[in-house]
Design a protein around this motif. Structure first.
Motif, PDB file in Angstrom:
ATOM      1  N   ASP A  35     -27.664  -5.084  12.293  1.00 56.55           N
ATOM      2  CA  ASP A  35     -27.366  -6.459  12.016  1.00 56.55           C
ATOM      3  C   ASP A  35     -28.038  -6.705  10.809  1.00 56.55           C
ATOM      4  OD1 ASP A  35     -25.708  -6.615  14.090  1.00 56.55           O
ATOM      5  OD2 ASP A  35     -27.221  -7.377  15.398  1.00 56.55           O
ATOM      6  N   THR A  36     -28.890  -6.168  10.233  1.00 53.88           N
ATOM      7  CA  THR A  36     -29.943  -6.453   8.851  1.00 53.88           C
ATOM      8  C   THR A  36     -29.268  -5.705   7.981  1.00 53.88           C
ATOM      9  OG1 THR A  36     -31.255  -4.709   9.590  1.00 53.88           O
ATOM     10  CG2 THR A  36     -31.840  -6.890  10.485  1.00 53.88           C
ATOM     11  N   SER A  37     -29.108  -6.429   6.697  1.00 50.24           N
ATOM     12  CA  SER A  37     -28.792  -5.981   5.538  1.00 50.24           C
ATOM     13  C   SER A  37     -29.946  -6.381   4.434  1.00 50.24           C
ATOM     14  CB  SER A  37     -27.240  -6.157   5.209  1.00 50.24           C
ATOM     15  OG  SER A  37     -27.211  -7.618   5.137  1.00 50.24           O
ATOM     16  N   SER A  38     -30.136  -5.620   3.244  1.00 48.83           N
ATOM     17  CA  SER A  38     -30.839  -5.922   2.377  1.00 48.83           C
ATOM     18  C   SER A  38     -30.173  -5.256   0.877  1.00 48.83           C
ATOM     19  CB  SER A  38     -32.231  -5.657   2.582  1.00 48.83           C
ATOM     20  OG  SER A  38     -32.395  -4.244   2.732  1.00 48.83           O
ATOM     21  N   ALA A  39     -30.896  -5.637  -0.057  1.00 52.45           N
ATOM     22  CA  ALA A  39     -30.421  -5.188  -1.552  1.00 52.45           C
ATOM     23  C   ALA A  39     -31.489  -5.235  -2.388  1.00 52.45           C
ATOM     24  CB  ALA A  39     -28.978  -6.081  -1.895  1.00 52.45           C
ATOM     25  N   ILE A  40     -31.342  -4.531  -3.348  1.00 48.77           N
ATOM     26  CA  ILE A  40     -32.452  -4.603  -4.283  1.00 48.77           C
ATOM     27  C   ILE A  40     -31.583  -4.914  -5.846  1.00 48.77           C
ATOM     28  CG2 ILE A  40     -33.834  -3.254  -5.852  1.00 48.77           C
ATOM     29  CD1 ILE A  40     -34.683  -1.809  -3.557  1.00 48.77           C
ATOM     30  N   ILE A  41     -32.093  -6.216  -6.247  1.00 52.83           N
ATOM     31  CA  ILE A  41     -31.256  -6.826  -7.450  1.00 52.83           C
ATOM     32  C   ILE A  41     -32.316  -6.957  -8.384  1.00 52.83           C
ATOM     33  CG2 ILE A  41     -29.928  -8.756  -8.159  1.00 52.83           C
ATOM     34  CD1 ILE A  41     -28.832  -9.187  -5.414  1.00 52.83           C
ATOM     35  N   ASN A  42     -32.182  -6.522  -9.580  1.00 52.90           N
ATOM     36  CA  ASN A  42     -32.992  -6.707 -10.627  1.00 52.90           C
ATOM     37  C   ASN A  42     -34.623  -6.030 -10.407  1.00 52.90           C
ATOM     38  OD1 ASN A  42     -31.158  -7.667 -12.093  1.00 52.90           O
ATOM     39  ND2 ASN A  42     -31.716  -9.955 -12.131  1.00 52.90           N
ATOM     40  N   GLY A  43     -34.647  -5.071  -9.376  1.00 52.41           N
ATOM     41  CA  GLY A  43     -35.897  -4.715  -8.925  1.00 52.41           C
ATOM     42  C   GLY A  43     -36.654  -5.425  -7.713  1.00 52.41           C
ATOM     43  N   ARG A  44     -35.859  -6.258  -7.189  1.00 49.95           N
ATOM     44  CA  ARG A  44     -36.379  -7.304  -6.237  1.00 49.95           C
ATOM     45  C   ARG A  44     -35.691  -7.225  -4.723  1.00 49.95           C
ATOM     46  NH1 ARG A  44     -36.058 -13.315  -5.320  1.00 49.95           N
ATOM     47  NH2 ARG A  44     -37.438 -13.432  -3.814  1.00 49.95           N
ATOM     48  N   LEU A  45     -36.507  -6.872  -3.875  1.00 51.65           N
ATOM     49  CA  LEU A  45     -35.692  -6.623  -2.424  1.00 51.65           C
ATOM     50  C   LEU A  45     -35.513  -8.034  -1.812  1.00 51.65           C
ATOM     51  CD1 LEU A  45     -35.014  -4.930  -0.004  1.00 51.65           C
ATOM     52  CD2 LEU A  45     -37.254  -5.660   1.034  1.00 51.65           C
ATOM     53  N   VAL A  46     -34.180  -8.065  -1.519  1.00 50.08           N
ATOM     54  CA  VAL A  46     -33.415  -9.533  -1.128  1.00 50.08           C
ATOM     55  C   VAL A  46     -32.631  -9.442   0.141  1.00 50.08           C
ATOM     56  CG1 VAL A  46     -33.472 -10.798  -3.360  1.00 50.08           C
ATOM     57  CG2 VAL A  46     -31.420  -9.374  -2.422  1.00 50.08           C
ATOM     58  N   HIS A  47     -32.526 -10.434   0.927  1.00 49.07           N
ATOM     59  CA  HIS A  47     -31.798 -10.500   2.177  1.00 49.07           C
ATOM     60  C   HIS A  47     -30.875 -11.845   1.720  1.00 49.07           C
ATOM     61  CE1 HIS A  47     -35.441  -8.336   3.515  1.00 49.07           C
ATOM     62  NE2 HIS A  47     -34.777  -7.723   4.098  1.00 49.07           N
ATOM     63  N   GLU A  48     -30.002 -11.819   3.059  1.00 49.56           N
ATOM     64  CA  GLU A  48     -29.050 -12.996   2.923  1.00 49.56           C
ATOM     65  C   GLU A  48     -29.792 -14.148   3.230  1.00 49.56           C
ATOM     66  OE1 GLU A  48     -25.922 -12.523   5.738  1.00 49.56           O
ATOM     67  OE2 GLU A  48     -25.182 -10.773   4.884  1.00 49.56           O
ATOM     68  N   GLY A  49     -29.457 -15.249   2.237  1.00 41.02           N
ATOM     69  CA  GLY A  49     -30.316 -16.387   2.108  1.00 41.02           C
ATOM     70  C   GLY A  49     -31.490 -16.601   1.001  1.00 41.02           C
ATOM     71  N   ASP A  50     -31.589 -15.478   0.567  1.00 37.91           N
ATOM     72  CA  ASP A  50     -32.907 -15.278  -0.479  1.00 37.91           C
ATOM     73  C   ASP A  50     -32.311 -15.908  -1.883  1.00 37.91           C
ATOM     74  OD1 ASP A  50     -34.603 -14.406   1.662  1.00 37.91           O
ATOM     75  OD2 ASP A  50     -34.585 -12.300   0.642  1.00 37.91           O
ATOM     76  N   SER A  51     -33.282 -15.903  -2.755  1.00 38.62           N
ATOM     77  CA  SER A  51     -32.848 -16.182  -3.949  1.00 38.62           C
ATOM     78  C   SER A  51     -33.371 -15.208  -4.951  1.00 38.62           C
ATOM     79  CB  SER A  51     -33.506 -17.660  -4.344  1.00 38.62           C
ATOM     80  OG  SER A  51     -33.045 -18.736  -3.710  1.00 38.62           O
TER      81      SER A  51
END
Length: 108
Positions: A56-72
């Motif tokens: 149920d958990t998902s994450s991504a790395i955008i521009n070198g930063r780890l983010v989850h749903e709802g993050d900025s």
């Protein structure tokens, strides 16, 4: 007697060196944090580097930063993360980042 005179002398010398370095006009600009922060705020390109989906958990790395749903990340909110794409809301518009768009396909 020599030790009691030496310690204050070295303390005064260190304070003078600190003050001299702080007002050095030849100091490189990377020591001015306000200029560096202003430049990083203007960067609005988003680069998706990795997606991880585990249960149920998902994450991504955008521009070198780890983010989850709802993050900025750089002024954009992460709306949805799936196994192949990330949807961002940036300036009242939805922007889709995909790992597949970053690959090169050979044309025959």
């Amino acid at each position: 007697m020599i030790k009691t005179l030496t310690v204050p002398f070295f303390c005064a010398a260190l304070c003078y060196v600190d003050a001299a370095l702080a007002s050095d006009p030849m100091r490189p600009p990377q020591f001015a944090p306000t200029q560096v922060e202003a430049a990083s705020v203007k960067n609005t390109s988003f680069r998706l580097q990795q997606i991880r989906v585990a249960g149920d958990t998902s994450s991504a790395i955008i521009n070198g930063r780890l983010v989850h749903e709802g993050d900025s990340v750089q002024g954009a909110r992460v709306v949805k993360i799936t196994s192949d794409k990330v949807v961002l809301k940036y300036r009242q518009k939805l922007k889709t980042l995909s790992l597949l768009s970053n690959t090169k396909h050979s044309e025959k």
